[in-house]
Design an enzyme around this catalytic site. Structure first.
Site, PDB file in Angstrom:
ATOM      1  N   ASN A 111       0.878  -1.168   0.000  1.00  0.00           N
ATOM      2  CA  ASN A 111       0.000   0.000   0.000  1.00  0.00           C
ATOM      3  C   ASN A 111       0.915   1.218   0.000  1.00  0.00           C
ATOM      4  O   ASN A 111       1.481   1.584   1.022  1.00  0.00           O
ATOM      5  CB  ASN A 111      -0.884  -0.034   1.252  1.00  0.00           C
ATOM      6  CG  ASN A 111      -1.815   1.151   1.333  1.00  0.00           C
ATOM      7  OD1 ASN A 111      -1.767   2.057   0.492  1.00  0.00           O
ATOM      8  ND2 ASN A 111      -2.664   1.158   2.344  1.00  0.00           N
ATOM      9  N   ARG A 151      -2.514  -2.068  -3.497  1.00  0.00           N
ATOM     10  CA  ARG A 151      -3.716  -1.258  -3.310  1.00  0.00           C
ATOM     11  C   ARG A 151      -3.632  -0.067  -4.271  1.00  0.00           C
ATOM     12  O   ARG A 151      -2.620   0.633  -4.315  1.00  0.00           O
ATOM     13  CB  ARG A 151      -3.768  -0.749  -1.878  1.00  0.00           C
ATOM     14  CG  ARG A 151      -4.929   0.188  -1.688  1.00  0.00           C
ATOM     15  CD  ARG A 151      -4.913   0.810  -0.315  1.00  0.00           C
ATOM     16  NE  ARG A 151      -6.057   1.689  -0.198  1.00  0.00           N
ATOM     17  CZ  ARG A 151      -6.031   2.837   0.453  1.00  0.00           C
ATOM     18  NH1 ARG A 151      -4.937   3.259   1.031  1.00  0.00           N
ATOM     19  NH2 ARG A 151      -7.106   3.565   0.522  1.00  0.00           N
ATOM     20  N   HIS A 203     -12.873   3.009   0.161  1.00  0.00           N
ATOM     21  CA  HIS A 203     -12.844   1.972   1.201  1.00  0.00           C
ATOM     22  C   HIS A 203     -13.541   0.697   0.713  1.00  0.00           C
ATOM     23  O   HIS A 203     -14.027  -0.107   1.519  1.00  0.00           O
ATOM     24  CB  HIS A 203     -13.580   2.415   2.497  1.00  0.00           C
ATOM     25  CG  HIS A 203     -12.954   3.558   3.226  1.00  0.00           C
ATOM     26  ND1 HIS A 203     -13.717   4.554   3.810  1.00  0.00           N
ATOM     27  CD2 HIS A 203     -11.665   3.860   3.499  1.00  0.00           C
ATOM     28  CE1 HIS A 203     -12.931   5.414   4.418  1.00  0.00           C
ATOM     29  NE2 HIS A 203     -11.671   5.021   4.240  1.00  0.00           N
ATOM     30  N   ARG A 223     -11.660  15.875   7.602  1.00  0.00           N
ATOM     31  CA  ARG A 223     -12.470  16.229   6.415  1.00  0.00           C
ATOM     32  C   ARG A 223     -13.891  16.593   6.825  1.00  0.00           C
ATOM     33  O   ARG A 223     -14.465  15.967   7.714  1.00  0.00           O
ATOM     34  CB  ARG A 223     -12.522  15.042   5.442  1.00  0.00           C
ATOM     35  CG  ARG A 223     -11.223  14.807   4.706  1.00  0.00           C
ATOM     36  CD  ARG A 223     -11.279  13.548   3.875  1.00  0.00           C
ATOM     37  NE  ARG A 223     -10.224  12.646   4.264  1.00  0.00           N
ATOM     38  CZ  ARG A 223     -10.174  11.348   3.974  1.00  0.00           C
ATOM     39  NH1 ARG A 223     -11.134  10.788   3.258  1.00  0.00           N
ATOM     40  NH2 ARG A 223      -9.174  10.606   4.374  1.00  0.00           N
ATOM     41  N   GLU A 268      -8.042  -5.172   5.159  1.00  0.00           N
ATOM     42  CA  GLU A 268      -7.921  -4.869   3.733  1.00  0.00           C
ATOM     43  C   GLU A 268      -6.761  -5.625   3.098  1.00  0.00           C
ATOM     44  O   GLU A 268      -6.838  -6.039   1.948  1.00  0.00           O
ATOM     45  CB  GLU A 268      -7.745  -3.349   3.552  1.00  0.00           C
ATOM     46  CG  GLU A 268      -9.047  -2.606   3.822  1.00  0.00           C
ATOM     47  CD  GLU A 268      -8.869  -1.130   4.087  1.00  0.00           C
ATOM     48  OE1 GLU A 268      -8.361  -0.780   5.172  1.00  0.00           O
ATOM     49  OE2 GLU A 268      -9.234  -0.322   3.229  1.00  0.00           O
TER      50      GLU A 268
END
Ligand code: AMP
Length: 396
Positions: free
Chosen positions: A7, A90, A179, A240, A383
């Protein structure tokens, strides 16, 4: 088969070496400060964390350092590179082109590059990681696993913005969602754990971490999700804003004399619970501050929880019901107070949380009571394992 999962970010690279048969990680690690000075933190399963400060001038040097750590005589887990059967990468944005994971070749790399405009911070970094691995591990098959792919099953009514249609035609401005690897993994696991047939189920997954999103998963397929063209839309997050009135952008720009990029930076990096509280983007700090009487920290948590509960209500409507609600990621897996607060808004659905069952951290657990009409679960996401599974399936 041993699978290296990568990743890659702009200045960091996370990795895991996963055995596809046992599904266990033999080693996990992180290269940080790539291009600055460099640090590699490498952990072999069951052993202590090892930190090496070593120059990592670029991503190729970082991949080289990872391979050296994996093969190290003392701390290694493989004796030669030949033992690594495949690499799973990823990749954040696959646009409309990628509806699932793919084996990487030159055409795939070109197509990922075409999505760079949609994820300018992430996709180029992901590609740098792929390039470095292809150079250092020639002949080893590589697979790209996209954050957006799982949500490509969303119907048009869910992914369409009410903007002039030409922006979709010309630039593919639409909702994509992110996601996806986590929503896919957790929804499958939630179905298994609650004894529901995934192909005949209504599942809502709340991925609540520093980045946060909710998804509606009908019969195993994503039919809506809270993030949009970018990961800025939807829930209140660590830094965010999530959903806001788009007119605020011009309003703040004028009032504060800021440029468009400056306002976007504020929405991405200075908003969310961090901006609201003025304390931190980390809920552990927020909870400590709230316990100490900090009203803004309390309010930030309430805004976060309320927005999450509203999305769960919206997605219940989108699927005409819900069978299972699953909480995952840093907060969803670990924070019993946040789970309980969100579920307190869901009494109208017949959701009942069992406080004893909910007293769980980082473990798979049913947290609703036996009389709850909806099953509620905490499901740690994985993940990396999902990437390793896709990689094994494609190259195996
Ligand atoms: P993530 O982005 O998935 O790593 O999630 C980060 C968020 O999860 C932060 O707000 C953390 O405060 C929260 N978090 C992580 N670990 C814990 C924990 N053990 N207890 C409560 N919150 C946690």
């Amino acid at each position: 088969m041993k699978i290296l999962v990568i990743n890659c970010g702009s200045s960091s690279l996370k990795y895991q070496l996963i055995d596809s048969e046992t599904e266990k990680a033999a080693a996990v690690g992180l290269c940080e400060r790539i291009g600055i000075d460099g640090r590699l933190v490498h952990t072999v399963a069951g052993c202590e964390k090892l930190t090496f400060d070593k120059p990592l001038p670029d991503h190729e040097a970082a991949v080289q350092a990872v391979l050296a750590a994996l093969m190290d005589g003392q701390h290694g887990v493989v004796s030669s590179l030949d033992e690594i059967g495949a690499v799973g990468h990823r990749v954040v944005h696959g646009g409309e082109r990628f509806t699932g994971s793919v084996v990487i070749d030159d055409a795939v790399i070109a197509a990922i590059k075409e999505c760079n405009d949609l994820a300018p911070l992430h996709n180029p970094a992901n590609l740098i990681g792929i390039d470095a691995c292809r150079k250092l591990m020639p002949g080893v098959p590589m697979v790209a696993v996209f954050d957006t792919a799982f949500h490509q099953t969303m119907p048009k009514k869910a992914y369409t913005y009410a903007l002039p249609y030409e922006y979709y035609d010309k630039y593919k401005v639409r909702r994509y969602g992110f996601h996806g690897t986590s929503h896919s993994y957790v929804s499958r696991r939630a179905a298994e754990l609650s004894g529901v047939d995934l192909n005949n189920s209504k599942i809502i997954v709340c991925h609540l971490g520093n980045g946060a999103s909710v998804s509606a998963i009908l019969n195993g397929k994503s039919v809506d999700t809270s993030m949009g063209l970018t990961p800025l839309e939807g829930l209140v997050m660590g830094t965010r804003s999530g959903d806001i009135d788009p007119a605020i952008i011009e309003f703040i720009a004028k009032k504060e004399g800021k440029s468009l990029p400056e306002v976007m930076e504020i929405l991405n990096k200075k908003s969310g619970v961090y901006g609201l509280s003025g304390v931190s983007s980390d809920f552990r700090d927020l909870e400590a501050a709230a316990d100490g009487g900090n009203e803004r920290a309390k309010d930030a948590t309430e805004v976060f929880v309320y927005r999450t509960a509203k999305y769960i209500g919206a997605y219940t409507a989108a699927m005409n019901g819900v069978d299972v609600i699953a909480f995952t990621a840093g907060l969803g897996e670990n924070d019993k107070k946040i789970r309980a607060k969100v579920c307190a808004y869901l009494k109208y659905l017949g959701v009942e949380i069992d406080d004893v069952r909910n007293d769980v951290r980082g473990k798979e657990a049913l947290i609703s009571s036996d009389s709850s009409k909806i099953k509620v679960l905490a499901v740690p996401t994985n993940e990396e394992l999902a990437i390793a599974r896709d990689t094994a399936a494609l190259v195996g």
